[in-house]
Design a protein around this motif. Structure first.
Motif, PDB file in Angstrom:
ATOM      1  N   TRP A 100      -6.073  -8.820 -10.413  1.00  0.00           N
ATOM      2  CA  TRP A 100      -5.690  -7.452 -10.185  1.00  0.00           C
ATOM      3  C   TRP A 100      -7.277  -5.974 -10.468  1.00  0.00           C
ATOM      4  N   SER A 156      -9.207  -4.318  -7.557  1.00  0.00           N
ATOM      5  CA  SER A 156      -9.628  -3.230  -7.160  1.00  0.00           C
ATOM      6  C   SER A 156     -11.161  -2.020  -7.727  1.00  0.00           C
ATOM      7  N   LEU A 200      -0.719   1.292 -10.240  1.00  0.00           N
ATOM      8  CA  LEU A 200      -1.870   1.179 -10.360  1.00  0.00           C
ATOM      9  C   LEU A 200      -2.489   0.170 -12.165  1.00  0.00           C
ATOM     10  N   ARG A 214      -1.309  -8.475  -2.796  1.00  0.00           N
ATOM     11  CA  ARG A 214      -2.922  -8.416  -3.879  1.00  0.00           C
ATOM     12  C   ARG A 214      -3.955  -8.895  -3.114  1.00  0.00           C
ATOM     13  N   GLY A 263      -3.636  -3.090  -3.477  1.00  0.00           N
ATOM     14  CA  GLY A 263      -4.999  -2.481  -4.322  1.00  0.00           C
ATOM     15  C   GLY A 263      -5.535  -1.160  -3.989  1.00  0.00           C
ATOM     16  N   THR A 292      -2.841  -3.275 -13.012  1.00  0.00           N
ATOM     17  CA  THR A 292      -3.962  -4.191 -14.046  1.00  0.00           C
ATOM     18  C   THR A 292      -4.179  -4.161 -15.117  1.00  0.00           C
TER      19      THR A 292
END
Length: 735
Positions: free
Chosen positions: A510, A514, A500, A458, A463, A504
């Protein structure tokens, strides 16, 4: 005349008469044949004479009554019995004298005096030859030809007692014939047990013995390569693969390839080994069996950890690199023809890939790993898969920027562009492995190590890279020059969106990563508008939909649901995302052309909230049940956006259809409730179908059911929270 005799070494010619008779015998050998030449031993002899009955008759003698040679050569006195009533032993007739008699309690075994001086026993022994069972009867009695799973039991035949205590022979007690099915009513191959009992497996392995001999470690490298190449060539044939599976050839072949040096650094043998693993992965059961018994997964992971665009043998061959570049990658000139033949075999004979697929060692390995049950993957697999995924995704960002400036999204495959072309199929399979890990399906999961690896990914921008992959896949799927990659691009986009959504879910770091980049949330919103626009253009009211249109609409709906799930996670977890969405502008009809590859740049842009309202108002014309799911999901998103944000609440109440604010909120609540009922029933059906596919004790199916139940319960909590907030908003209007 030839005759088998057992002559006593102590026999001598003691009298003149014997000498004269002997001389007459040799001098008259050309005129007449002697009638009989007998031994002085007590054992019976076998007459091999095909002459007259007079010369074929044998007579047993005893040690106490041994005859001289003169008596032997002299003609017998007295009448001769007829051939029919004699015990003559020839190759014809009722008794076949070349067969060895079975010992009985009344006849001594081999090595003793076979004929007792008791005349009754003597007659009994002679009659035993006449009543001997044939080979066919013996095979039937002992069940030689019966299968191990024969449905009819075996009944042993018992000999009847001797007649009058001194019978002339044994007489078999005849059993009723065993009922058999008529010809053609039962297949020759009834089970694996029957196949093994017939010896077909052993014959198959014997025929393949030369291949295992060629894989011996003490053989030359060329012989080992040739034997390994022939193994994978034969496995491309479905009939051979079926026989190999039944004979446990696959496990022995893997061990043989490993003993030959495959997986230890030789380019050709390593490539053959990963191709062999990919062929086995056609049946996940075979792959799982090898993974539990042998070093299947560790060897594949070891090979994958060293592979990049620069040293992947099959990738370099597929890209048409020249010999100097191949030599720089560690591939000698002499190995290039073999690799070219292997690449052609994989492309044309294996049936693993489409003809347009770019073959690589990385793709073969990820295909094999993805075929394994998730419970067999170890935590050591995650860092290798993530590293290979990041290497494969590295050129995408520059390719998207080049596409915006007017260049193609992917260059033409050549020796100069092989470093800038990603393997979409390999990316898709790696993402599916990561998705299974995030769902908790891997075995022996060490959450601490996995969390550390994902946190590091990350921080490196994993992401935002996945969002860029979604944009690139969307462009590739709509580019005419790259239509051969359209299917792989669709699968890549779905896998990236699933990862994803899982990353998330209830994860603020996260979510912040993003939406932190300049292209994160704009790209996601642009994809939502583009997919909805293409779906409405595909669906026509006047013309009925064909199969291709229905499939295309279903694909767009799947992507819409995934994107809405991702936006819902962002809004639910991060308050910053609510502000970003309110300030974002895009067109509901954005076609996603070059200027809009990352974010919408259309002139007729509106706020993202207004774009969501237009999608919410769009009437369902495809007849697909998932359109109501999209509407209900957007209704839940409206409820989340209005919580704690009065400005967003005012804008949405102004944009939503309805005669009054109260009616608008009631319509939103109704859509939320419909979505909740549909989603609950859908998840239950999916969980039930997953459990019905395998046994009740199947761990993976139970895990699927538990995951579905958990997601349902968590989704119900979110929906209840949204309904509560909407109910409070509705109450304020009543006041």
């Amino acid at each position: 005349m030839l005759r088998r005799t057992h002559t006593d070494s102590s026999m001598k010619l003691n009298t003149p008469t014997d000498s004269q008779n002997t001389a007459k015998l040799f001098t008259s050998g050309l005129q007449r044949t002697p009638k009989k030449l007998s031994a002085t031993k007590t054992e019976p002899v076998i007459d091999l004479t095909c002459g007259s009955p007079e010369s074929s008759r044998s007579r047993p003698v005893t040690p106490s009554k041994s005859r001289s040679l003169e008596d032997t050569l002299s003609p017998d006195k007295g009448p001769r019995p007829s051939l029919a009533n004699s015990n003559i032993r020839t190759y014809g007739g009722k008794s076949r004298s070349f067969l060895v008699a079975l010992p009985t309690p009344h006849i001594p075994s081999t090595g003793q005096d076979p004929i007792s001086q008791d005349p009754d026993v003597h007659n009994e022994a002679e009659d035993e030859y006449e009543t001997r069972e044939s080979y066919a009867d013996l095979r039937a009695r002992w069940g030689v030809d019966d299968s191990e799973d024969d449905p009819y039991p075996f009944i042993e035949e018992t000999p009847s007692p001797l007649k009058d205590g001194k019978g002339k022979g044994h007489h078999k007690q005849m059993q009723p014939p065993v009922p058999r099915l008529p010809p053609g009513m039962m297949n020759d191959l009834k089970s694996i047990t029957d196949l093994r009992s017939k010896g077909e497996n052993r014959r198959f392995l014997d025929e393949m013995g030369y291949l295992f001999e060629g894989l011996a470690s003490d053989g030359s490298l060329g012989v080992r390569r040739g034997s390994a190449l022939e193994i994978v060539d034969k496995l491309c044939d479905p009939d051979f693969a079926r026989k190999a599976k039944a004979a446990d050839f696959l496990g022995r072949a893997w061990e043989g390839l490993r003993a030959a040096g495959a997986g230890d650094g030789d380019k050709i043998l390593d490539t053959i080994l990963v191709f062999f693993a990919a062929l086995i992965s056609r049946d996940p059961i075979d792959a799982a069996d090898l993974a539990t018994r042998l070093d299947f997964e560790p060897i594949l992971l070891k090979s994958l950890s060293h592979l990049t665009h620069e040293n992947d043998p099959l990738w370099l061959i597929s890209c048409g690199l020249h010999v100097p570049a191949m030599k720089a990658a560690g591939i000698p000139r002499n190995d290039v023809p073999q690799l070219e033949g292997l690449q052609k075999m994989i492309q044309t004979k294996s049936g693993l890939f489409e003809p347009s697929e770019i073959i690589s060692n990385r793709l073969l390995i990820s295909l094999s790993l993805e075929a394994l049950p998730p419970s067999l993957h170890s935590p050591a697999c995650l860092p290798i898969v993530l590293n290979s995924l990041k290497v494969e995704l590295s050129p995408l960002s520059s390719r998207v920027l080049s596409y915006i400036t007017g260049l193609p999204i992917l260059p033409t495959l050549s020796a100069e562009s092989y470093m800038d072309i990603p393997s979409l199929s390999h990316i898709d399979k790696c993402l599916r492995l990561v998705d299974a890990y995030l769902l908790g399906r891997w075995g022996d999961d060490d959450s601490t190590d996995g969390t550390t690896l994902l946190d590091a990914a990350r921080n490196e921008g994993f992401g935002s890279t996945l969002i860029t992959l979604c944009c690139a896949a969307d462009i590739i799927s709509r580019t005419q020059d790259a239509q051969y990659l359209s299917y792989a691009a669709h699968r890549c986009m779905e896998s990236a969106l699933r990862v994803l959504v899982n990353l998330t879910h209830n994860s603020l770091p996260w979510c912040q990563t993003s939406i932190g980049s300049s292209s994160g949330l704009p790209s996601i919103s642009r994809l939502l508008a583009t997919f909805h626009s293409h779906m409405t253009q595909t669906v026509t009211v006047a013309e009925p939909q064909d199969g291709e249109e229905e499939e295309e609409v279903a694909n767009y709906l799947d992507k819409l649901c995934l994107i809405l799930g991702l936006i819902t996670n962002l809004v639910q977890t991060s308050e910053e995302s609510k502000e970003r969405i309110r300030e974002l502008k895009l067109s509901p009809l954005c076609p996603g052309l070059r200027p809009c590859a990352v974010a919408c740049r259309c002139p007729e842009r509106v706020s993202a909230l207004e774009c969501l309202v237009q999608i919410y108002e769009q009437p369902g014309r495809s007849g697909n049940d998932f359109e109501s799911v999209v509407r209900g999901h957007i209704a839940i998103l409206f409820g989340l956006l209005m919580q704690g944000h009065p400005r967003t609440q005012v804008i949405l109440l102004r944009l939503l259809p309805g005669p009054s604010n109260k009616k608008k909120v009631e319509n939103v609540m109704e859509n939320v409730q419909e979505f909740t009922l549909f989603y609950s029933e859908f998840v239950k059906k999916v969980a039930h179908a997953a459990q019905m596919e395998g046994d009740d004790d199947d761990q993976e199916n139970r895990q699927d059911g538990a995951d579905s139940a958990l997601r349902t319960s968590q989704g119900e909590l979110v929906v209840k929270h949204v309904l509560t907030s909407l109910q409070g908003l509705l109450s304020s209007f009543n006041d």
